[in-house]
Design a protein around this motif. Sequence first.
Motif, short mmCIF file in Angstrom:
data_model
loop_
_atom_site.label_atom_id
_atom_site.label_comp_id
_atom_site.label_asym_id
_atom_site.label_seq_id
_atom_site.Cartn_x
_atom_site.Cartn_y
_atom_site.Cartn_z
N ALA A 3 0.82 -1.21 0.00
CA ALA A 3 0.00 0.00 0.00
C ALA A 3 0.86 1.27 0.00
O ALA A 3 0.56 2.23 -0.72
N VAL B 95 -4.97 5.37 -11.26
CA VAL B 95 -5.87 4.37 -10.67
C VAL B 95 -7.34 4.63 -10.96
O VAL B 95 -8.19 3.81 -10.62
N VAL C 283 -8.78 1.75 -12.75
CA VAL C 283 -8.65 0.42 -12.15
C VAL C 283 -10.02 -0.25 -12.08
O VAL C 283 -11.01 0.35 -11.65
N VAL D 12 -9.53 -4.45 -7.54
CA VAL D 12 -8.57 -4.24 -6.46
C VAL D 12 -8.60 -5.47 -5.56
O VAL D 12 -9.67 -5.87 -5.08
N ILE E 223 -6.94 -7.13 -2.11
CA ILE E 223 -6.15 -6.85 -0.90
C ILE E 223 -5.89 -8.17 -0.19
O ILE E 223 -6.82 -8.84 0.27
N MET F 181 -7.07 4.02 -1.44
CA MET F 181 -8.42 3.75 -1.91
C MET F 181 -9.18 5.03 -2.24
O MET F 181 -10.12 5.01 -3.04
N CYS G 286 -9.00 5.52 -5.89
CA CYS G 286 -9.63 4.50 -6.75
C CYS G 286 -11.10 4.83 -7.00
O CYS G 286 -11.75 5.46 -6.17
N ARG H 136 -15.87 -0.76 -9.92
CA ARG H 136 -14.72 -1.62 -9.64
C ARG H 136 -15.17 -2.81 -8.81
O ARG H 136 -16.19 -2.77 -8.12
N MET I 176 -13.85 -5.61 -5.85
CA MET I 176 -12.86 -5.64 -4.78
C MET I 176 -12.89 -6.99 -4.09
O MET I 176 -13.96 -7.53 -3.80
N TYR J 131 -15.00 -0.56 2.31
CA TYR J 131 -14.71 -0.69 0.88
C TYR J 131 -15.63 -1.62 0.10
O TYR J 131 -15.62 -1.59 -1.13
#
Length: 313
Positions: free
Chosen positions: A48, A62, A65, A68, A70, A85, A88, A93, A95, A113
Amino acid sequence: MIAAELHNDANQLLYHTGKRAVSACCGVKYKLQRKQILLGCDLIIGTAQRLLAFVREGKIAVQFVKIVVIDRVEDIDEEALKSFMEYCPKDERQMCLFTSGMTTECQQCIGNYLHSDFLYVSLDKLGSRTAFALSGKHLVIDVSSASKNEFMISIFNDIGKLYVANSDRKVKVIVFLDSIAATNEIRPIVMSQLPSAQLVSVDDEQTNTERQSEIEQFKQGQSVVLMMCETSNCEGFFFTVDHLIFHDIPSKSEVYFQLVCTVGENGTVTTLYDRHVDLFKSLTILTALKNAKQKPPYWLCDDSLRAVVKSDL
Protein backbone atom coordinates in the motif's frame (compact mmCIF):
# COMPACT_ATOMS: atom_id res chain seq x y z
CA MET A 1 8.89 -11.23 -0.32
CA ILE A 2 5.23 -12.17 -0.82
CA ALA A 3 4.82 -9.46 -3.48
CA ALA A 4 7.88 -10.79 -5.33
CA GLU A 5 6.50 -14.34 -5.28
CA LEU A 6 3.12 -13.16 -6.55
CA HIS A 7 4.87 -11.16 -9.27
CA ASN A 8 6.70 -14.26 -10.48
CA ASP A 9 3.50 -16.32 -10.43
CA ALA A 10 1.61 -13.61 -12.33
CA ASN A 11 4.28 -13.41 -15.03
CA GLN A 12 4.04 -17.15 -15.60
CA LEU A 13 0.27 -16.99 -15.89
CA LEU A 14 0.38 -14.00 -18.24
CA TYR A 15 3.26 -15.31 -20.39
CA HIS A 16 1.16 -16.15 -23.47
CA THR A 17 -1.51 -13.48 -23.03
CA GLY A 18 0.35 -10.35 -24.06
CA LYS A 19 -0.46 -8.82 -20.67
CA ARG A 20 2.21 -7.43 -18.38
CA ALA A 21 2.64 -7.50 -14.60
CA VAL A 22 4.95 -5.30 -12.54
CA SER A 23 5.70 -5.01 -8.84
CA ALA A 24 5.66 -1.93 -6.63
CA CYS A 25 6.79 -2.95 -3.18
CA CYS A 26 9.08 -1.66 -0.49
CA GLY A 27 12.56 -3.16 -0.32
CA VAL A 28 13.22 -2.73 -4.05
CA LYS A 29 14.76 0.35 -5.67
CA TYR A 30 12.09 2.96 -6.32
CA LYS A 31 13.57 4.18 -9.63
CA LEU A 32 13.75 0.67 -11.04
CA GLN A 33 10.10 0.01 -10.25
CA ARG A 34 9.06 3.39 -11.64
CA LYS A 35 10.82 2.59 -14.92
CA GLN A 36 8.97 -0.72 -15.19
CA ILE A 37 5.62 0.95 -14.49
CA LEU A 38 6.23 3.63 -17.13
CA LEU A 39 6.71 0.89 -19.73
CA GLY A 40 3.04 0.04 -19.22
CA CYS A 41 1.30 -2.75 -17.33
CA ASP A 42 -2.01 -4.53 -16.85
CA LEU A 43 -1.42 -5.81 -13.33
CA ILE A 44 0.42 -4.16 -10.45
CA ILE A 45 1.38 -6.13 -7.35
CA GLY A 46 2.62 -4.07 -4.44
CA THR A 47 2.41 -2.77 -0.92
CA ALA A 48 0.00 0.00 0.00
CA GLN A 49 2.78 2.46 0.89
CA ARG A 50 4.71 2.07 -2.38
CA LEU A 51 1.56 2.07 -4.53
CA LEU A 52 0.41 5.24 -2.81
CA ALA A 53 3.77 6.88 -3.52
CA PHE A 54 3.50 6.11 -7.25
CA VAL A 55 -0.10 7.33 -7.36
CA ARG A 56 0.81 10.63 -5.71
CA GLU A 57 3.69 11.02 -8.13
CA GLY A 58 1.26 10.55 -11.01
CA LYS A 59 2.90 7.40 -12.36
CA ILE A 60 -0.17 5.19 -11.83
CA ALA A 61 -3.62 6.29 -13.05
CA VAL A 62 -5.87 4.37 -10.67
CA GLN A 63 -9.06 6.04 -11.88
CA PHE A 64 -9.20 3.33 -14.55
CA VAL A 65 -8.65 0.42 -12.15
CA LYS A 66 -11.34 -2.25 -12.49
CA ILE A 67 -10.27 -4.78 -9.83
CA VAL A 68 -8.57 -4.24 -6.46
CA VAL A 69 -7.34 -7.27 -4.49
CA ILE A 70 -6.15 -6.85 -0.90
CA ASP A 71 -4.25 -9.79 0.56
CA ARG A 72 -3.58 -10.26 4.29
CA VAL A 73 -5.95 -7.48 5.29
CA GLU A 74 -5.05 -7.90 8.95
CA ASP A 75 -1.38 -6.98 8.29
CA ILE A 76 -1.81 -4.04 5.93
CA ASP A 77 -0.99 -0.41 6.77
CA GLU A 78 -4.48 0.94 7.42
CA GLU A 79 -3.68 4.61 6.80
CA ALA A 80 -1.81 3.89 3.56
CA LEU A 81 -4.64 1.69 2.33
CA LYS A 82 -7.23 4.33 3.17
CA SER A 83 -5.27 7.00 1.30
CA PHE A 84 -4.74 4.72 -1.70
CA MET A 85 -8.42 3.75 -1.91
CA GLU A 86 -9.43 7.42 -1.98
CA TYR A 87 -7.84 7.61 -5.44
CA CYS A 88 -9.63 4.50 -6.75
CA PRO A 89 -13.07 4.60 -8.42
CA LYS A 90 -15.79 3.92 -5.88
CA ASP A 91 -18.49 2.40 -8.06
CA GLU A 92 -17.19 0.77 -11.21
CA ARG A 93 -14.72 -1.62 -9.64
CA GLN A 94 -14.61 -5.05 -8.07
CA MET A 95 -12.86 -5.64 -4.78
CA CYS A 96 -11.58 -8.83 -3.16
CA LEU A 97 -10.32 -9.18 0.40
CA PHE A 98 -8.23 -12.11 1.60
CA THR A 99 -7.72 -12.69 5.29
CA SER A 100 -6.62 -15.44 7.65
CA GLY A 101 -9.45 -14.55 10.01
CA MET A 102 -12.43 -12.27 10.50
CA THR A 103 -10.41 -9.78 12.52
CA THR A 104 -11.50 -6.29 13.47
CA GLU A 105 -9.26 -4.95 10.69
CA CYS A 106 -10.97 -7.15 8.12
CA GLN A 107 -14.44 -6.18 9.31
CA GLN A 108 -13.41 -2.53 9.13
CA CYS A 109 -12.28 -3.01 5.52
CA ILE A 110 -15.57 -4.71 4.69
CA GLY A 111 -17.46 -1.76 6.10
CA ASN A 112 -15.27 0.79 4.33
CA TYR A 113 -14.71 -0.69 0.88
CA LEU A 114 -17.27 -3.39 0.03
CA HIS A 115 -20.83 -2.93 -1.15
CA SER A 116 -23.61 -4.30 1.04
CA ASP A 117 -24.21 -7.24 -1.33
CA PHE A 118 -20.69 -8.65 -1.02
CA LEU A 119 -20.10 -12.40 -1.14
CA TYR A 120 -18.37 -14.43 1.59
CA VAL A 121 -16.34 -17.46 0.53
CA SER A 122 -14.99 -19.70 3.29
CA LEU A 123 -12.13 -21.87 2.03
CA ASP A 124 -11.17 -23.84 5.11
CA LYS A 125 -11.36 -24.05 8.87
CA LEU A 126 -7.63 -23.80 9.46
CA GLY A 127 -7.70 -21.36 12.35
CA SER A 128 -9.74 -18.86 10.39
CA ARG A 129 -12.32 -16.92 12.35
CA THR A 130 -14.07 -16.31 9.05
CA ALA A 131 -14.38 -20.04 8.57
CA PHE A 132 -15.49 -20.52 12.15
CA ALA A 133 -18.08 -17.76 11.80
CA LEU A 134 -19.51 -19.19 8.60
CA SER A 135 -18.94 -22.81 9.56
CA GLY A 136 -19.91 -22.65 13.21
CA LYS A 137 -22.78 -24.37 14.94
CA HIS A 138 -26.17 -23.53 13.44
CA LEU A 139 -29.52 -24.46 14.92
CA VAL A 140 -32.58 -24.03 12.71
CA ILE A 141 -35.84 -24.47 14.61
CA ASP A 142 -39.19 -24.93 12.89
CA VAL A 143 -41.61 -22.68 14.78
CA SER A 144 -44.47 -22.98 12.28
CA SER A 145 -46.83 -24.66 14.72
CA ALA A 146 -45.63 -23.12 17.96
CA SER A 147 -45.06 -19.78 19.62
CA LYS A 148 -41.68 -18.15 19.08
CA ASN A 149 -41.88 -16.86 22.63
CA GLU A 150 -41.82 -20.40 24.01
CA PHE A 151 -38.60 -21.12 22.15
CA MET A 152 -37.09 -17.81 23.24
CA ILE A 153 -37.77 -18.70 26.87
CA SER A 154 -36.03 -22.05 26.40
CA ILE A 155 -33.07 -20.52 24.54
CA PHE A 156 -32.48 -17.81 27.12
CA ASN A 157 -32.92 -20.27 29.94
CA ASP A 158 -29.93 -22.17 28.55
CA ILE A 159 -28.01 -18.93 28.01
CA GLY A 160 -28.81 -17.94 31.59
CA LYS A 161 -27.16 -21.11 32.86
CA LEU A 162 -24.11 -20.36 30.72
CA TYR A 163 -24.04 -16.78 31.99
CA VAL A 164 -24.02 -17.93 35.62
CA ALA A 165 -21.42 -20.63 34.93
CA ASN A 166 -19.13 -18.14 33.18
CA SER A 167 -19.39 -15.22 35.57
CA ASP A 168 -15.67 -14.60 35.12
CA ARG A 169 -16.09 -14.12 31.36
CA LYS A 170 -18.26 -11.70 29.44
CA VAL A 171 -21.02 -13.51 27.53
CA LYS A 172 -22.40 -11.64 24.52
CA VAL A 173 -25.72 -12.29 22.77
CA ILE A 174 -27.31 -10.61 19.74
CA VAL A 175 -31.03 -10.97 19.08
CA PHE A 176 -32.33 -9.92 15.67
CA LEU A 177 -36.00 -8.91 15.37
CA ASP A 178 -38.12 -7.47 12.58
CA SER A 179 -39.60 -4.52 14.46
CA ILE A 180 -39.48 -2.36 17.56
CA ALA A 181 -42.79 -3.93 18.61
CA ALA A 182 -41.17 -7.38 18.55
CA THR A 183 -38.26 -6.00 20.58
CA ASN A 184 -40.64 -4.71 23.24
CA GLU A 185 -42.40 -8.08 23.31
CA ILE A 186 -39.22 -10.13 23.71
CA ARG A 187 -37.48 -7.82 26.19
CA PRO A 188 -39.44 -9.12 29.26
CA ILE A 189 -38.60 -12.72 28.28
CA VAL A 190 -34.89 -11.93 28.13
CA MET A 191 -34.98 -10.05 31.42
CA SER A 192 -36.87 -12.86 33.16
CA GLN A 193 -34.20 -15.41 32.19
CA LEU A 194 -31.23 -13.07 32.70
CA PRO A 195 -32.42 -10.89 35.59
CA SER A 196 -28.98 -9.57 36.53
CA ALA A 197 -27.75 -8.96 32.98
CA GLN A 198 -27.75 -5.61 31.21
CA LEU A 199 -29.67 -5.31 27.93
CA VAL A 200 -29.35 -2.71 25.16
CA SER A 201 -31.11 -2.26 21.83
CA VAL A 202 -30.57 -0.40 18.56
CA ASP A 203 -33.23 0.84 16.16
CA ASP A 204 -33.96 3.66 13.73
CA GLU A 205 -35.79 5.74 16.31
CA GLN A 206 -32.50 6.39 18.08
CA THR A 207 -30.11 9.15 17.15
CA ASN A 208 -26.75 8.08 15.78
CA THR A 209 -25.12 9.11 19.06
CA GLU A 210 -27.55 7.01 21.09
CA ARG A 211 -27.06 4.06 18.81
CA GLN A 212 -23.26 4.23 18.96
CA SER A 213 -23.43 4.54 22.74
CA GLU A 214 -25.50 1.34 23.00
CA ILE A 215 -23.16 -0.55 20.66
CA GLU A 216 -20.08 0.65 22.54
CA GLN A 217 -21.61 -0.42 25.85
CA PHE A 218 -22.22 -3.89 24.40
CA LYS A 219 -18.78 -4.04 22.81
CA GLN A 220 -17.08 -3.22 26.11
CA GLY A 221 -18.94 -6.03 27.87
CA GLN A 222 -21.08 -3.75 30.02
CA SER A 223 -24.19 -5.31 28.47
CA VAL A 224 -24.87 -8.98 27.81
CA VAL A 225 -27.65 -8.75 25.22
CA LEU A 226 -27.94 -6.52 22.17
CA MET A 227 -31.34 -6.45 20.50
CA MET A 228 -31.46 -5.02 16.99
CA CYS A 229 -34.29 -4.37 14.56
CA GLU A 230 -34.60 -5.05 10.85
CA THR A 231 -34.45 -1.32 10.19
CA SER A 232 -31.08 -0.80 11.88
CA ASN A 233 -27.91 -1.62 9.94
CA CYS A 234 -24.76 -3.48 10.98
CA GLU A 235 -22.44 -0.48 10.90
CA GLY A 236 -20.00 -0.59 13.79
CA PHE A 237 -20.57 -4.29 14.53
CA PHE A 238 -16.88 -5.07 14.97
CA PHE A 239 -16.95 -7.52 17.87
CA THR A 240 -17.35 -11.22 18.63
CA VAL A 241 -20.44 -12.75 20.23
CA ASP A 242 -21.23 -16.12 21.79
CA HIS A 243 -24.83 -16.39 20.63
CA LEU A 244 -26.68 -14.96 17.67
CA ILE A 245 -30.44 -15.48 17.70
CA PHE A 246 -32.63 -14.71 14.71
CA HIS A 247 -36.07 -14.30 16.23
CA ASP A 248 -36.91 -13.10 12.72
CA ILE A 249 -34.89 -13.65 9.55
CA PRO A 250 -33.57 -10.49 7.84
CA SER A 251 -35.19 -9.61 4.54
CA LYS A 252 -31.71 -9.14 3.04
CA SER A 253 -29.45 -12.18 3.04
CA GLU A 254 -26.30 -10.04 3.30
CA VAL A 255 -27.48 -8.78 6.70
CA TYR A 256 -27.87 -12.38 7.82
CA PHE A 257 -24.30 -13.26 6.85
CA GLN A 258 -22.85 -10.02 8.19
CA LEU A 259 -24.31 -10.86 11.58
CA VAL A 260 -23.23 -14.50 11.35
CA CYS A 261 -19.64 -13.28 11.01
CA THR A 262 -19.80 -11.75 14.49
CA VAL A 263 -20.09 -15.22 16.03
CA GLY A 264 -16.97 -16.50 17.75
CA GLU A 265 -15.16 -19.81 17.35
CA ASN A 266 -17.37 -21.69 19.82
CA GLY A 267 -20.48 -19.62 19.24
CA THR A 268 -23.94 -20.67 18.13
CA VAL A 269 -26.33 -19.26 15.55
CA THR A 270 -29.98 -20.02 16.26
CA THR A 271 -32.62 -19.27 13.62
CA LEU A 272 -36.35 -19.47 14.32
CA TYR A 273 -37.88 -20.43 10.99
CA ASP A 274 -41.58 -20.16 10.24
CA ARG A 275 -42.49 -22.18 7.14
CA HIS A 276 -45.61 -20.09 6.62
CA VAL A 277 -43.79 -16.77 6.22
CA ASP A 278 -40.08 -17.51 5.66
CA LEU A 279 -40.29 -19.59 2.47
CA PHE A 280 -38.29 -17.16 0.34
CA LYS A 281 -35.62 -16.89 3.02
CA SER A 282 -35.00 -20.64 3.06
CA LEU A 283 -32.13 -20.40 0.56
CA THR A 284 -30.27 -18.06 2.91
CA ILE A 285 -30.53 -20.57 5.75
CA LEU A 286 -29.63 -23.44 3.43
CA THR A 287 -26.46 -21.59 2.37
CA ALA A 288 -25.52 -21.03 6.01
CA LEU A 289 -25.89 -24.72 6.78
CA LYS A 290 -23.88 -25.63 3.70
CA ASN A 291 -21.04 -23.36 4.87
CA ALA A 292 -21.30 -25.00 8.27
CA LYS A 293 -21.12 -28.43 6.63
CA GLN A 294 -24.32 -29.34 8.44
CA LYS A 295 -27.04 -31.51 6.97
CA PRO A 296 -30.16 -29.37 6.52
CA PRO A 297 -33.54 -30.68 7.70
CA TYR A 298 -35.62 -32.21 4.92
CA TRP A 299 -38.38 -29.62 5.30
CA LEU A 300 -35.92 -26.78 4.70
CA CYS A 301 -34.78 -28.44 1.46
CA ASP A 302 -38.42 -28.79 0.42
CA ASP A 303 -39.05 -25.12 1.15
CA SER A 304 -36.00 -24.00 -0.83
CA LEU A 305 -37.18 -25.99 -3.85
CA ARG A 306 -40.67 -24.51 -3.56
CA ALA A 307 -39.16 -21.04 -3.27
CA VAL A 308 -37.17 -21.54 -6.48
CA VAL A 309 -40.23 -22.83 -8.34
CA LYS A 310 -42.44 -19.97 -7.14
CA SER A 311 -39.83 -17.35 -7.98
CA ASP A 312 -39.74 -18.66 -11.57
CA LEU A 313 -43.52 -18.45 -12.02
